[in-house]
Design a protein around this motif. Structure first.
Motif, PDB file in Angstrom:
ATOM      1  N   ALA A 268       1.107  -1.476  -0.017  1.00  0.00           N
ATOM      2  CA  ALA A 268      -0.342   0.393   0.147  1.00  0.00           C
ATOM      3  C   ALA A 268       0.802   1.490   0.041  1.00  0.00           C
ATOM      4  O   ALA A 268       0.670   2.108  -0.783  1.00  0.00           O
ATOM      5  CB  ALA A 268      -0.809   0.307   1.319  1.00  0.00           C
ATOM      6  N   VAL A 269       2.010   1.446   1.221  1.00  0.00           N
ATOM      7  CA  VAL A 269       3.054   2.387   1.005  1.00  0.00           C
ATOM      8  C   VAL A 269       3.150   2.463  -0.397  1.00  0.00           C
ATOM      9  O   VAL A 269       3.375   3.533  -1.112  1.00  0.00           O
ATOM     10  CB  VAL A 269       3.765   2.238   2.295  1.00  0.00           C
ATOM     11  CG1 VAL A 269       5.228   3.185   2.081  1.00  0.00           C
ATOM     12  CG2 VAL A 269       2.827   2.028   3.462  1.00  0.00           C
ATOM     13  N   ALA A 270       4.076   0.825  -0.847  1.00  0.00           N
ATOM     14  CA  ALA A 270       4.395   1.721  -2.416  1.00  0.00           C
ATOM     15  C   ALA A 270       2.987   1.894  -3.620  1.00  0.00           C
ATOM     16  O   ALA A 270       4.654   2.876  -4.249  1.00  0.00           O
ATOM     17  CB  ALA A 270       5.393   0.099  -2.403  1.00  0.00           C
ATOM     18  N   CYS A 271       2.394   1.485  -3.742  1.00  0.00           N
ATOM     19  CA  CYS A 271       1.752   2.080  -4.573  1.00  0.00           C
ATOM     20  C   CYS A 271       1.238   3.984  -4.227  1.00  0.00           C
ATOM     21  O   CYS A 271       1.157   4.611  -5.165  1.00  0.00           O
ATOM     22  CB  CYS A 271       0.361   0.955  -4.696  1.00  0.00           C
ATOM     23  SG  CYS A 271       0.586  -0.667  -5.237  1.00  0.00           S
ATOM     24  N   ALA A 272       0.872   4.335  -3.335  1.00  0.00           N
ATOM     25  CA  ALA A 272       0.698   4.975  -2.843  1.00  0.00           C
ATOM     26  C   ALA A 272       2.090   6.037  -3.049  1.00  0.00           C
ATOM     27  O   ALA A 272       1.558   7.219  -3.056  1.00  0.00           O
ATOM     28  CB  ALA A 272       0.033   5.389  -1.757  1.00  0.00           C
ATOM     29  N   GLY A 273       3.106   5.466  -2.704  1.00  0.00           N
ATOM     30  CA  GLY A 273       4.694   6.192  -3.033  1.00  0.00           C
ATOM     31  C   GLY A 273       4.836   6.972  -4.389  1.00  0.00           C
ATOM     32  O   GLY A 273       5.593   7.372  -4.801  1.00  0.00           O
ATOM     33  N   VAL A 274       4.080   5.775  -5.538  1.00  0.00           N
ATOM     34  CA  VAL A 274       4.713   5.894  -6.326  1.00  0.00           C
ATOM     35  C   VAL A 274       2.857   7.063  -7.278  1.00  0.00           C
ATOM     36  O   VAL A 274       3.606   7.873  -7.699  1.00  0.00           O
ATOM     37  CB  VAL A 274       4.520   4.135  -7.369  1.00  0.00           C
ATOM     38  CG1 VAL A 274       4.409   4.717  -8.897  1.00  0.00           C
ATOM     39  CG2 VAL A 274       5.071   3.603  -7.647  1.00  0.00           C
ATOM     40  N   LEU A 275       1.944   6.702  -7.297  1.00  0.00           N
ATOM     41  CA  LEU A 275       1.311   7.311  -7.500  1.00  0.00           C
ATOM     42  C   LEU A 275       0.728   8.527  -7.234  1.00  0.00           C
ATOM     43  O   LEU A 275       0.271   9.642  -7.720  1.00  0.00           O
ATOM     44  CB  LEU A 275      -0.719   6.707  -7.190  1.00  0.00           C
ATOM     45  CG  LEU A 275      -1.411   7.293  -7.692  1.00  0.00           C
ATOM     46  CD1 LEU A 275      -1.367   6.588  -9.223  1.00  0.00           C
ATOM     47  CD2 LEU A 275      -3.033   6.029  -6.836  1.00  0.00           C
TER      48      LEU A 275
END
Length: 423
Positions: free
Chosen positions: A124-131
């Protein structure tokens, strides 16, 4: 103290040798390149040591050394160092090779199994950290007058990167690298790298072709996914047997050559597939994810990283100094570009900081996790350098983006340190 004096002597010698050589009419390619290397490496080492003394990453010192060399005209020295780098075929190829080795090491340090084990929080952190950085970067680029097309996407992609190495060193030095919050940061940073490289694959193909169409975009994405999946599948099948064959020898040089050729080979395969060579180098590193390496009597994955480091460290230093040399400090005199740097730095900090609040469950420092994702470091610089080489960024935009990467690399650890007590 003695070490500092020795570095000072070497630095003075490195500064004097080029002027003496050119004064004597030495204009041969070998002389120019050799003296430039002496100057670059010595100044980079001196600046790196200085910045480390102040608690900042060595990377910041190496780029600062390049910025100093590239802006000598501001202090009245008529020496166009950035032009020297551009005109040297060796320097050009060294920078391209450094990119390949840098992405190979990023892939080698990424552990696919660990990435799959970190669970929903890191994902979740990674996806939000890209999006979030991509969307906010696009919006900021448009608001600041940067072309909202390919330039804007490259700005967003650059802001989506996370330097796992810088944060990992800080976590390790404070003895909290095994904590739950640290595991989320490291897992999310690895996923960030994979997603970022996939995004780079798409943007690089568009930048190379110079055209954008949804049908072409779909083909590029499919091609990138198939290349990743196909290379990983074949590699997982063949790599263990290949490594066992190489393990019959006790010569460490065999492993150095193997790693070097593997990175170059997959970089070329990616180029044949119509993708950026960097993508192939990253995949080559991932292929060695689960393989044990026997070098003499030692069985250890990190042995391979240690064997290739002497080569990669020199080339990557050349790359970072070259990145800094292309920065024009005059942009800091332009209020618009200064505002651009401030806005994009805020986006870089806020977008990653907000991603940490997606973590669920007790025992996590959400703000600390977000701050741990802030440093862009080497991966962000790869994006900026690639876009500049492809003519996507103007010199002013490129200079501003390098400053944003440097600021995020300094600000991230500074924000994270006070939170480590909560880990």
């Amino acid at each position: 103290m003695k070490r500092g004096k020795r570095i000072g002597v070497l630095l003075v010698a490195a500064l004097l040798l080029p002027s003496l050589a050119w004064a004597n009419g030495a204009s041969e390619e070998f002389t120019r390149t050799s003296l430039a290397l002496i100057l670059m490496i010595t100044l980079a080492d001196a600046c790196g040591l200085l910045f480390e003394r102040f608690g900042m990453p060595n990377l910041v010192g190496e780029i600062s050394a390049g910025i100093l060399l590239g802006n000598l005209a501001l202090v009245g020295i008529d020496f166009n160092f950035s032009a020297l780098l551009r005109e040297s075929q060796f320097m050009t190829y060294s920078s391209e090779l450094a990119l390949v080795l840098l992405l190979f090491l990023v892939g080698l340090e990424s552990d696919m199994k660990d990435m799959l084990r970190v669970g929903s929080n890191a994902a979740a952190v990674a996806c939000a950290g890209v999006l979030l950085p991509v969307l906010l970067g696009l919006a900021a680029a448009y608001a600041m007058g940067i072309d909202g097309g390919l330039q804007g996407w490259f700005v967003g992609a650059m802001l989506a990167a996370t330097s796992v190495g810088i944060t990992a060193k800080l976590l390790e030095s404070h003895g909290v690298i095994k904590s739950n919050s640290a595991k989320v940061i490291l897992g999310a940073a690895v996923i960030d790298d994979v997603l970022g490289i996939m995004l780079l694959a798409v943007l690089a193909s568009i930048a190379t072709s110079g055209e954008f169409a949804y049908a072409d975009l779909f083909i590029i994405i499919v091609k990138a996914v198939l290349f990743f999946a196909g290379a990983l599948y074949i590699g997982q099948r063949l790599m263990p047997e290949m490594v066992q064959m190489l393990a019959l020898t006790k010569h460490a040089s065999i492993w150095t050559g193997f790693a070097f050729c593997l990175a170059l080979g997959f970089a070329q395969l990616a180029a044949f597939a119509g993708l950026a060579p960097l993508i192939g180098a990253f995949v080559a590193g991932l292929l060695l994810d689960d393989v044990d390496f026997r070098v003499g009597d030692t069985l250890q994955k990190h042995t391979l990283e240690e064997l290739i480091r002497p080569i990669s460290d020199i080339l990557i230093t050349i790359f970072f100094v070259g990145i800094g040399a292309l920065v024009q400090l005059e942009v800091l005199l332009d209020p618009v570009m200064l505002l651009t740097i401030v806005v994009l730095t805020l986006v870089a900090v806020v977008s990653k900081g907000a991603a940490g609040f997606l973590v669920r469950g007790p025992g996590f420092d959400r703000l600390g996790i977000g701050f741990g994702m802030v440093p862009r470091g080497e991966v962000g610089l790869v994006f900026a350098a690639f876009a500049f080489a492809q003519g996507v960024f103007r010199t002013e935009t490129y200079s501003a983006l390098v400053m944003v990467v440097l600021l995020s690399t300094v600000i991230g650890p500074a924000l994270l340190k006070p939170r480590l007590a909560r880990f």
